[in-house]
Motif scaffolding. Structure first.
Motif, PDB file in Angstrom:
ATOM      1  N   LEU A 109      21.639  16.179  39.797  1.00  0.00           N
ATOM      2  CA  LEU A 109      23.009  15.729  39.583  1.00  0.00           C
ATOM      3  C   LEU A 109      23.056  14.283  40.038  1.00  0.00           C
ATOM      4  N   TYR A 110      23.411  13.394  39.127  1.00  0.00           N
ATOM      5  CA  TYR A 110      23.552  11.983  39.442  1.00  0.00           C
ATOM      6  C   TYR A 110      25.038  11.638  39.408  1.00  0.00           C
ATOM      7  N   VAL A 111      25.556  11.103  40.495  1.00  0.00           N
ATOM      8  CA  VAL A 111      26.890  10.509  40.476  1.00  0.00           C
ATOM      9  C   VAL A 111      26.647   9.016  40.318  1.00  0.00           C
ATOM     10  N   MET A 112      27.122   8.493  39.203  1.00  0.00           N
ATOM     11  CA  MET A 112      26.857   7.105  38.849  1.00  0.00           C
ATOM     12  C   MET A 112      28.145   6.305  38.892  1.00  0.00           C
ATOM     13  N   THR A 113      28.007   5.033  39.269  1.00  0.00           N
ATOM     14  CA  THR A 113      29.169   4.156  39.322  1.00  0.00           C
ATOM     15  C   THR A 113      28.945   2.953  38.421  1.00  0.00           C
ATOM     16  N   LYS A 114      30.027   2.549  37.782  1.00  0.00           N
ATOM     17  CA  LYS A 114      29.988   1.389  36.904  1.00  0.00           C
ATOM     18  C   LYS A 114      30.302   0.148  37.732  1.00  0.00           C
ATOM     19  N   GLN A 115      29.432  -0.836  37.609  1.00  0.00           N
ATOM     20  CA  GLN A 115      29.571  -2.069  38.380  1.00  0.00           C
ATOM     21  C   GLN A 115      30.469  -3.064  37.638  1.00  0.00           C
ATOM     22  N   ASP A 116      30.882  -4.108  38.334  1.00  0.00           N
ATOM     23  CA  ASP A 116      31.756  -5.124  37.736  1.00  0.00           C
ATOM     24  C   ASP A 116      31.133  -5.766  36.501  1.00  0.00           C
ATOM     25  N   ASN A 117      29.807  -5.814  36.454  1.00  0.00           N
ATOM     26  CA  ASN A 117      29.118  -6.399  35.294  1.00  0.00           C
ATOM     27  C   ASN A 117      28.935  -5.402  34.150  1.00  0.00           C
ATOM     28  N   GLY A 118      29.453  -4.160  34.330  1.00  0.00           N
ATOM     29  CA  GLY A 118      29.364  -3.145  33.290  1.00  0.00           C
ATOM     30  C   GLY A 118      28.157  -2.229  33.409  1.00  0.00           C
ATOM     31  N   ALA A 119      27.220  -2.551  34.296  1.00  0.00           N
ATOM     32  CA  ALA A 119      26.021  -1.725  34.472  1.00  0.00           C
ATOM     33  C   ALA A 119      26.371  -0.454  35.237  1.00  0.00           C
ATOM     34  N   TRP A 120      25.726   0.637  34.873  1.00  0.00           N
ATOM     35  CA  TRP A 120      25.857   1.906  35.584  1.00  0.00           C
ATOM     36  C   TRP A 120      24.666   2.061  36.518  1.00  0.00           C
ATOM     37  N   LEU A 121      24.931   2.467  37.779  1.00  0.00           N
ATOM     38  CA  LEU A 121      23.872   2.658  38.763  1.00  0.00           C
ATOM     39  C   LEU A 121      23.952   4.043  39.381  1.00  0.00           C
ATOM     40  N   LEU A 122      22.809   4.543  39.819  1.00  0.00           N
ATOM     41  CA  LEU A 122      22.743   5.804  40.555  1.00  0.00           C
ATOM     42  C   LEU A 122      23.340   5.569  41.939  1.00  0.00           C
ATOM     43  N   HIS A 123      24.285   6.432  42.333  1.00  0.00           N
ATOM     44  CA  HIS A 123      24.998   6.188  43.593  1.00  0.00           C
ATOM     45  C   HIS A 123      24.867   7.349  44.581  1.00  0.00           C
ATOM     46  N   ALA A 124      25.100   8.561  44.141  1.00  0.00           N
ATOM     47  CA  ALA A 124      24.947   9.744  45.007  1.00  0.00           C
ATOM     48  C   ALA A 124      24.243  10.800  44.169  1.00  0.00           C
ATOM     49  N   ASN A 125      23.078  11.234  44.641  1.00  0.00           N
ATOM     50  CA  ASN A 125      22.198  12.024  43.782  1.00  0.00           C
ATOM     51  C   ASN A 125      21.583  13.192  44.532  1.00  0.00           C
ATOM     52  N   GLN A 126      21.454  14.302  43.844  1.00  0.00           N
ATOM     53  CA  GLN A 126      20.851  15.516  44.408  1.00  0.00           C
ATOM     54  C   GLN A 126      19.856  16.041  43.389  1.00  0.00           C
ATOM     55  N   ASN A 127      18.611  16.177  43.790  1.00  0.00           N
ATOM     56  CA  ASN A 127      17.605  16.741  42.908  1.00  0.00           C
ATOM     57  C   ASN A 127      17.362  18.188  43.351  1.00  0.00           C
ATOM     58  N   THR A 128      17.512  19.122  42.437  1.00  0.00           N
ATOM     59  CA  THR A 128      17.404  20.532  42.765  1.00  0.00           C
ATOM     60  C   THR A 128      16.361  21.198  41.871  1.00  0.00           C
ATOM     61  N   PRO A 129      15.390  21.883  42.461  1.00  0.00           N
ATOM     62  CA  PRO A 129      14.420  22.586  41.626  1.00  0.00           C
ATOM     63  C   PRO A 129      15.068  23.828  40.987  1.00  0.00           C
ATOM     64  N   VAL A 130      14.629  24.144  39.799  1.00  0.00           N
ATOM     65  CA  VAL A 130      15.081  25.363  39.120  1.00  0.00           C
ATOM     66  C   VAL A 130      14.090  26.467  39.483  1.00  0.00           C
ATOM     67  N   GLN A 131      14.578  27.532  40.049  1.00  0.00           N
ATOM     68  CA  GLN A 131      13.724  28.650  40.448  1.00  0.00           C
ATOM     69  C   GLN A 131      13.520  29.593  39.263  1.00  0.00           C
TER      70      GLN A 131
END
Length: 133
Positions: A109-131
């Protein structure tokens, strides 16, 4: 519930960031991967390691991404994008590591934020394995 106004350009830009994650992972390119993060980013690895800030994410990434113990065959696919605000999106990703044993799957799950220049960046992220059972 009110829908958040979004543009197809933002959806496309977010998908391009996820594609850049895939390219960086496949190439074992730590610097290319790190360029996708907000300086104040948070990252929780698939094994539960919490990394706060770009410096911590960079230290971890530079230590593990270039390792020779995997061949870099991984794919990333956006499966759902939900805009929380016009400049904040929750992005569900399907991550598949392809290997001789069939591989493994993750559900980041990536929570991404749009910057003033219009670029999207990864901001708060959780990587979860699928069992798989």
């Amino acid at each position: 519930m009110n829908a958040v106004a979004t543009s197809s350009a933002d959806v496309d830009a977010i998908a391009q960031v996820v594609a850049a994650v895939e390219r960086a992972q496949q190439a074992k390119d730590a610097e290319g991967f790190l360029a996708l993060f907000h300086p104040d980013a948070l990252w929780t690895t698939a094994h539960g390691k919490v990394l706060i800030g770009l410096d911590a994410i960079a230290e971890f990434t530079r230590a593990v991404l270039p390792k020779d113990d995997w061949d870099g065959r991984v794919t990333y696919e956006v499966v759902h994008t939900q805009f929380l605000r016009p400049d904040v999106a929750a992005v569900k990703v399907r991550q598949v590591y392809h290997g001789p044993d069939g591989g493994s799957e993750g559900a980041p799950l990536y929570v991404m934020t749009k910057q003033d220049n219009g670029a999207w960046l990864l901001h708060a992220n959780q990587n979860t394995p699928v069992q798989t059972d």
